[in-house]
Structure formats: C-alpha cells, structure tokens
Design a protein around this motif. Structure first.
Motif, PDB file in Angstrom:
ATOM      1  N   GLY A 100       0.794  -1.237   0.000  1.00 14.81           N
ATOM      2  CA  GLY A 100       0.000   0.000   0.000  1.00 14.81           C
ATOM      3  C   GLY A 100       0.815   1.270   0.000  1.00 14.81           C
ATOM      4  O   GLY A 100       0.247   2.374  -0.053  1.00 14.81           O
ATOM      5  N   PHE A 101       2.145   1.146   0.042  1.00 15.64           N
ATOM      6  CA  PHE A 101       2.986   2.323   0.266  1.00 15.64           C
ATOM      7  C   PHE A 101       2.780   3.427  -0.774  1.00 15.64           C
ATOM      8  O   PHE A 101       2.662   4.609  -0.428  1.00 15.64           O
ATOM      9  N   ALA A 102       2.717   3.033  -2.060  1.00 17.49           N
ATOM     10  CA  ALA A 102       2.564   4.044  -3.118  1.00 17.49           C
ATOM     11  C   ALA A 102       1.240   4.787  -2.966  1.00 17.49           C
ATOM     12  O   ALA A 102       1.154   5.987  -3.251  1.00 17.49           O
ATOM     13  N   LEU A 103       0.215   4.073  -2.493  1.00 19.87           N
ATOM     14  CA  LEU A 103      -1.096   4.706  -2.327  1.00 19.87           C
ATOM     15  C   LEU A 103      -1.075   5.678  -1.155  1.00 19.87           C
ATOM     16  O   LEU A 103      -1.690   6.747  -1.189  1.00 19.87           O
ATOM     17  N   LYS A 104      -0.328   5.309  -0.101  1.00 22.13           N
ATOM     18  CA  LYS A 104      -0.182   6.178   1.066  1.00 22.13           C
ATOM     19  C   LYS A 104       0.497   7.495   0.654  1.00 22.13           C
ATOM     20  O   LYS A 104       0.073   8.579   1.052  1.00 22.13           O
ATOM     21  N   LEU A 105       1.553   7.345  -0.191  1.00 22.34           N
ATOM     22  CA  LEU A 105       2.255   8.542  -0.674  1.00 22.34           C
ATOM     23  C   LEU A 105       1.324   9.449  -1.465  1.00 22.34           C
ATOM     24  O   LEU A 105       1.476  10.665  -1.471  1.00 22.34           O
ATOM     25  N   ARG A 106       0.354   8.834  -2.155  1.00 18.86           N
ATOM     26  CA  ARG A 106      -0.617   9.614  -2.925  1.00 18.86           C
ATOM     27  C   ARG A 106      -1.644  10.289  -2.024  1.00 18.86           C
ATOM     28  O   ARG A 106      -2.462  11.061  -2.503  1.00 18.86           O
ATOM     29  N   GLY A 107      -1.645   9.911  -0.731  1.00 13.48           N
ATOM     30  CA  GLY A 107      -2.589  10.512   0.206  1.00 13.48           C
ATOM     31  C   GLY A 107      -3.960   9.847   0.187  1.00 13.48           C
ATOM     32  O   GLY A 107      -4.961  10.437   0.592  1.00 13.48           O
ATOM     33  N   MET A 108      -4.015   8.608  -0.282  1.00 17.09           N
ATOM     34  CA  MET A 108      -5.294   7.899  -0.311  1.00 17.09           C
ATOM     35  C   MET A 108      -5.722   7.557   1.116  1.00 17.09           C
ATOM     36  O   MET A 108      -4.879   7.204   1.943  1.00 17.09           O
ATOM     37  N   PRO A 109      -7.025   7.672   1.419  1.00 13.95           N
ATOM     38  CA  PRO A 109      -7.491   7.347   2.774  1.00 13.95           C
ATOM     39  C   PRO A 109      -7.176   5.895   3.156  1.00 13.95           C
ATOM     40  O   PRO A 109      -7.232   5.005   2.305  1.00 13.95           O
ATOM     41  N   LYS A 110      -6.897   5.700   4.461  1.00 14.93           N
ATOM     42  CA  LYS A 110      -6.460   4.399   4.973  1.00 14.93           C
ATOM     43  C   LYS A 110      -7.400   3.245   4.623  1.00 14.93           C
ATOM     44  O   LYS A 110      -6.960   2.166   4.228  1.00 14.93           O
ATOM     45  N   THR A 111      -8.708   3.470   4.805  1.00 12.53           N
ATOM     46  CA  THR A 111      -9.656   2.366   4.568  1.00 12.53           C
ATOM     47  C   THR A 111      -9.645   1.955   3.102  1.00 12.53           C
ATOM     48  O   THR A 111      -9.733   0.777   2.778  1.00 12.53           O
ATOM     49  N   GLN A 112      -9.506   2.939   2.245  1.00 13.70           N
ATOM     50  CA  GLN A 112      -9.486   2.656   0.810  1.00 13.70           C
ATOM     51  C   GLN A 112      -8.216   1.866   0.442  1.00 13.70           C
ATOM     52  O   GLN A 112      -8.260   0.933  -0.350  1.00 13.70           O
ATOM     53  N   ILE A 113      -7.081   2.258   1.058  1.00 18.93           N
ATOM     54  CA  ILE A 113      -5.822   1.527   0.824  1.00 18.93           C
ATOM     55  C   ILE A 113      -6.002   0.079   1.258  1.00 18.93           C
ATOM     56  O   ILE A 113      -5.634  -0.851   0.541  1.00 18.93           O
ATOM     57  N   ARG A 114      -6.626  -0.088   2.459  1.00 18.04           N
ATOM     58  CA  ARG A 114      -6.785  -1.436   2.980  1.00 18.04           C
ATOM     59  C   ARG A 114      -7.610  -2.309   2.024  1.00 18.04           C
ATOM     60  O   ARG A 114      -7.277  -3.451   1.751  1.00 18.04           O
ATOM     61  N   ASP A 115      -8.646  -1.732   1.450  1.00 18.16           N
ATOM     62  CA  ASP A 115      -9.475  -2.476   0.504  1.00 18.16           C
ATOM     63  C   ASP A 115      -8.696  -2.870  -0.749  1.00 18.16           C
ATOM     64  O   ASP A 115      -8.780  -3.998  -1.215  1.00 18.16           O
ATOM     65  N   LYS A 116      -7.956  -1.929  -1.277  1.00 19.34           N
ATOM     66  CA  LYS A 116      -7.206  -2.204  -2.516  1.00 19.34           C
ATOM     67  C   LYS A 116      -6.129  -3.256  -2.272  1.00 19.34           C
ATOM     68  O   LYS A 116      -5.904  -4.132  -3.105  1.00 19.34           O
ATOM     69  N   VAL A 117      -5.448  -3.150  -1.116  1.00 23.55           N
ATOM     70  CA  VAL A 117      -4.401  -4.121  -0.791  1.00 23.55           C
ATOM     71  C   VAL A 117      -5.031  -5.505  -0.597  1.00 23.55           C
ATOM     72  O   VAL A 117      -4.513  -6.511  -1.090  1.00 23.55           O
ATOM     73  N   ALA A 118      -6.182  -5.555   0.080  1.00 18.32           N
ATOM     74  CA  ALA A 118      -6.846  -6.841   0.319  1.00 18.32           C
ATOM     75  C   ALA A 118      -7.246  -7.493  -1.000  1.00 18.32           C
ATOM     76  O   ALA A 118      -7.093  -8.709  -1.194  1.00 18.32           O
ATOM     77  N   GLU A 119      -7.714  -6.670  -1.925  1.00 23.68           N
ATOM     78  CA  GLU A 119      -8.152  -7.170  -3.224  1.00 23.68           C
ATOM     79  C   GLU A 119      -6.968  -7.758  -4.015  1.00 23.68           C
ATOM     80  O   GLU A 119      -7.042  -8.858  -4.556  1.00 23.68           O
ATOM     81  N   ALA A 120      -5.851  -7.007  -4.025  1.00 23.96           N
ATOM     82  CA  ALA A 120      -4.660  -7.477  -4.743  1.00 23.96           C
ATOM     83  C   ALA A 120      -4.095  -8.725  -4.069  1.00 23.96           C
ATOM     84  O   ALA A 120      -3.670  -9.667  -4.742  1.00 23.96           O
ATOM     85  N   ALA A 121      -4.114  -8.745  -2.726  1.00 25.02           N
ATOM     86  CA  ALA A 121      -3.579  -9.894  -1.987  1.00 25.02           C
ATOM     87  C   ALA A 121      -4.375 -11.153  -2.329  1.00 25.02           C
ATOM     88  O   ALA A 121      -3.819 -12.247  -2.458  1.00 25.02           O
ATOM     89  N   LYS A 122      -5.672 -10.987  -2.524  1.00 30.92           N
ATOM     90  CA  LYS A 122      -6.524 -12.120  -2.869  1.00 30.92           C
ATOM     91  C   LYS A 122      -6.150 -12.662  -4.254  1.00 30.92           C
ATOM     92  O   LYS A 122      -5.992 -13.876  -4.442  1.00 30.92           O
ATOM     93  N   LEU A 123      -5.966 -11.754  -5.200  1.00 34.48           N
ATOM     94  CA  LEU A 123      -5.563 -12.152  -6.563  1.00 34.48           C
ATOM     95  C   LEU A 123      -4.254 -12.926  -6.552  1.00 34.48           C
ATOM     96  O   LEU A 123      -4.022 -13.801  -7.370  1.00 34.48           O
ATOM     97  N   LEU A 124      -3.364 -12.563  -5.619  1.00 36.17           N
ATOM     98  CA  LEU A 124      -2.005 -13.100  -5.614  1.00 36.17           C
ATOM     99  C   LEU A 124      -1.801 -14.186  -4.553  1.00 36.17           C
ATOM    100  O   LEU A 124      -0.665 -14.602  -4.320  1.00 36.17           O
ATOM    101  N   ASP A 125      -2.890 -14.629  -3.917  1.00 32.02           N
ATOM    102  CA  ASP A 125      -2.784 -15.634  -2.851  1.00 32.02           C
ATOM    103  C   ASP A 125      -1.878 -15.168  -1.721  1.00 32.02           C
ATOM    104  O   ASP A 125      -1.069 -15.946  -1.204  1.00 32.02           O
ATOM    105  N   LEU A 126      -1.974 -13.899  -1.375  1.00 33.36           N
ATOM    106  CA  LEU A 126      -1.122 -13.375  -0.305  1.00 33.36           C
ATOM    107  C   LEU A 126      -1.928 -12.998   0.942  1.00 33.36           C
ATOM    108  O   LEU A 126      -1.346 -12.498   1.911  1.00 33.36           O
ATOM    109  N   SER A 127      -3.234 -13.253   0.919  1.00 31.74           N
ATOM    110  CA  SER A 127      -4.061 -12.794   2.047  1.00 31.74           C
ATOM    111  C   SER A 127      -3.548 -13.230   3.419  1.00 31.74           C
ATOM    112  O   SER A 127      -3.538 -12.426   4.349  1.00 31.74           O
ATOM    113  N   PRO A 128      -3.067 -14.486   3.584  1.00 32.69           N
ATOM    114  CA  PRO A 128      -2.629 -14.891   4.926  1.00 32.69           C
ATOM    115  C   PRO A 128      -1.335 -14.225   5.383  1.00 32.69           C
ATOM    116  O   PRO A 128      -0.952 -14.362   6.542  1.00 32.69           O
ATOM    117  N   TYR A 129      -0.651 -13.535   4.489  1.00 32.52           N
ATOM    118  CA  TYR A 129       0.702 -13.054   4.814  1.00 32.52           C
ATOM    119  C   TYR A 129       0.784 -11.545   4.988  1.00 32.52           C
ATOM    120  O   TYR A 129       1.869 -10.991   5.137  1.00 32.52           O
TER     121      TYR A 129
END
Ligand SMILES: Nc1ncnc2c1ncn2[C@@H]1O[C@H](COP(=O)(O)OP(=O)(O)O)[C@@H](O)[C@H]1O
Ligand SMILES: [Mg+2]
Length: 366
Positions: A100-129
C-alpha cells in the motif's frame, strides 16, 4: 486506452564509439496486450523499458502512452508501474504496508488503501501473509508482493524487467503461468522483458526480438517460430535450436554431404537473382528424421544422444564440402541410435526448409 508506441526511439550512450543501446525502435503495443521483449544480454531490452518508464532519456524519436506523447514527461506522471528483478521490498514494513505504500504517498485514505491491498492480496494468494515482514516469506511470495505493489496502483501499463530471474526453475515455470493469467484477468497493457526465449514464447501475445539495440522481428510466437525474418531469430527462437548452416549452392540445390538438397523454386530464383554461391540453410530438429540407407538424405555420425523420454535428440556430424558440421535430429525416444553409429537423415517436409542470405542473414523467401 493505453496503447504504447515507440516511434524511431533511440538511446545513445556517450563513449568512443557511442553505444546505440536502442536504435530507432519502432514498436506499437495494443491496449491490453502482453508484449514480451526478448534478446541476449546487452541487446537493449532494459534500456527500451527504462525509456518508456522515463528512467532513461529518449535521444531521438518519441514515445507515447495512450496516444499522449510522454517523451519529456516525468516518470511519476506516466501512469506506469514497474516490477524489477530485485524486488527491493522495504524490510521494516509488513507485506500489506509494502503493497500500500505508493497509495499512502498519494494521500489515499487508509480504509481505501486497505481495501485495494486486500483485493490485490486475494488475486495473488497473499491474504494470509499481509502482516508478515518480507524476510518471513519465500522467494516466490516476495515476488508476488512486488507484483502486488504494482497492481494496487492500477496503472495503465505494467513494465516488468526479468521479474522471475531470482526464482528457481520450477517456481519460475509456475509463476510465469500465474503472471500470464493475472494479466489476462486485469487486461492491463504489459511489456515484459526476458532473455529466456521459452519464457517469451509461452507468455507473450506477441514477442519482439532485439539484438544489438535493433528490433529484428515482432510477431506472435507461432509466426516467429514458423517464419523467422532472419537467421538470428531463426537460431534464437526454439530449443534445441534450428540447424543453421551456410553451404555451397549449385543449380540443383544446397550441397550437403555430396548430395544436393532440392530447394523451393522461389528460393532458387531469389538466390540466383542475388548471385549467391552459398546459402544459409535452416532446418529444425523435428523437420529431420532417421531414414533407411536407400532413401535420399545425408549421413550423420552420432556423437551424442539426449534422451528426454518421448523424444531423443541426436547430435552428430555431417560432411559439408571439405569439413563437417554439427546437426541435431529429433527421433523417437524408444529407438535412438547409439554413439558412433552412422545414420541416414532425411527431411520430413521440404516446405519446412528456411533459407537466408549468407551474409545479411535476411530471409530469402516469403
Ligand atoms: N548507463 C549506461 N551507460 C553506458 N552504456 C550502457 C548503460 N546502460 C546500458 N548500457 C549499454 O547498453 C547496451 C544495452 O544494455 P541493456 O539495455 O541493459 O541490455 P539488456 O537489458 O538487453 O541486457 C549494452 O551494451 C550496455 O552495456
Ligand atoms: Mg536487462
């Protein structure tokens, strides 16, 4: 819309002589396409990618993304995301924070970052990590975090420079299938650099072959294999490689081991129009077969047999005028010849001969 276009784009590094690392590159990549840039080490692949990213100057020509000329646009304003061979994850941040770091630098709200990261993690099988630090991940997982960092940014183009070269062979094969599937799903225009022609052929919608900064050919994997534009592409694509030999040419055909291999009429016409006394003759191992001694063909003395199960590759020497040349022939894996044996080799199909100019390497016929 995010098509990419290089228009006679060059990068010239100062020196004596100067190095034209990328030389007048003309290349159009369609929106949503997965294009692979392949070539030997030093052929200009990374430089071409870095020019698109804005990390390298464009000394001549121009580059556009989505129809916008970005030749002089700052890297951060190009709407691209790059994945490198060295993932360079931040060791003190968790997987989730890294992604989420690049999104944080862009000033994106925390909850929105969390959603986007969760979505990408799911695509990449990274949710547990997501709460782990990078050092607690395997090489393959770290590579996926690097992908995740690019994905969350939702760029219009992904650029990947040998992203799998730090993985072991088995994981590399798995991961390349995953990346191809992911790209298909996201539909994001992707330019992927590799020196590995097998990787290029299995991943790309189209493959652009570079040598010495010059684009040799850009086409589908099938077309590159069946219809290489020159002897370099013919030898580079395919494993084991095409048998490519420069042999004497007479009015009856190409001379191998005292026999003349008949050539297609248009090839003979092209060769005689150019006054050639030699021709570069190319034939893939699977276009050759073992024959009986009575059949037309040439003799090969077996030097090595590579047994691969279903198939075997027979390496051996063939006389050509006053010297011998190595040929590789694919044979049935159950009945390979033995080392030292002399075997007759014949062509399966005369239409699968490739012919090139002996000096320029250009393909002689359509
Ligand atoms: N910063 C640089 N200064 C001078 N020469 C460079 C620089 N970067 C790359 N080159 C040269 O440009 C050519 C292409 O390099 P590169 O794009 O890294 O090739 P590849 O990625 O295909 O291995 C090579 O000859 C390399 O030595
Ligand atoms: Mg490189």
């Amino acid at each position: 819309m995010a098509e990419v276009a290089y228009a006679s784009a060059s990068r010239v590094f100062a020196g004596s002589p100067p190095v034209r690392a990328v030389d007048a590159l003309d290349l159009d990549v369609a929106d949503g396409e997965f294009l692979v840039l392949v070539g030997p080490s030093g052929s200009g692949k990374s430089t071409a990618l870095r020019m698109l990213a804005g990390l390298e100057d464009v000394d001549e020509g121009a580059i556009s993304i989505g129809g916008r000329d970005v030749t002089n646009v700052q890297p951060k304003d190009r709407d691209i995301a790059m994945v490198f061979q060295s993932y360079a994850l931040y060791p003190h941040m968790t997987v989730g924070e890294n992604m989420g770091f690049a999104l944080k630098l862009r000033g994106m709200p925390k909850t929105q970052i969390r959603d986007k990261v969760a979505e990408a993690a799911k695509l990449l099988d990274l949710s547990p990590y997501l709460d782990r630090k990078p050092k607690a991940l395997s090489g393959g997982q770290r590579q996926r975090v690097a992908m995740g960092r690019a994905i969350v940014r939702e760029p219009s183009v992904f650029l990947m420079d040998e992203p799998l070269s730090n993985l072991d062979a088995k994981l590399r094969v798995e991961t390349r299938a995953n990346i191809a599937a992911l790209q298909q799903r996201l539909g994001t225009t992707t330019i992927y650099v590799t020196h590995d022609q097998v990787e290029a052929m299995t991943m790309g919608h189209r493959v652009a072959v570079l040598k010495d900064g010059l684009l040799q050919q850009c086409d589908t994997p099938r077309a590159l294999y069946d219809h290489p534009a020159n002897a370099f592409v013919a030898g580079f694509i395919g494993s084991p490689g095409m048998n490519l030999k420069t042999v004497p040419l007479t009015s009856t055909g190409a001379q191998l081991d005292g026999i003349a291999v008949a050539l297609p009429r248009d090839a003979m016409t092209a060769a005689s129009a150019q006054g050639l006394s030699e021709i570069t003759f190319g034939v893939r191992p699977e276009t050759l077969r073992l024959a009986t001694p009575e059949e037309d063909g040439f003799d090969l003395v077996v030097e090595l047999v590579e047994e691969l199960g279903a198939d075997a590759y027979v390496h051996g020497a063939v006389r050509i005028s006053d010297h011998s040349e190595r040929f590789v022939v694919r044979v049935d894996g159950r009945t390979p010849p033995t080392i030292g044996q002399k075997v007759r080799v014949a062509l399966r199909d005369h239409t699968e001969i490739h012919l090139f100019h002996p000096e320029t390497g250009a393909r002689l016929t359509d």
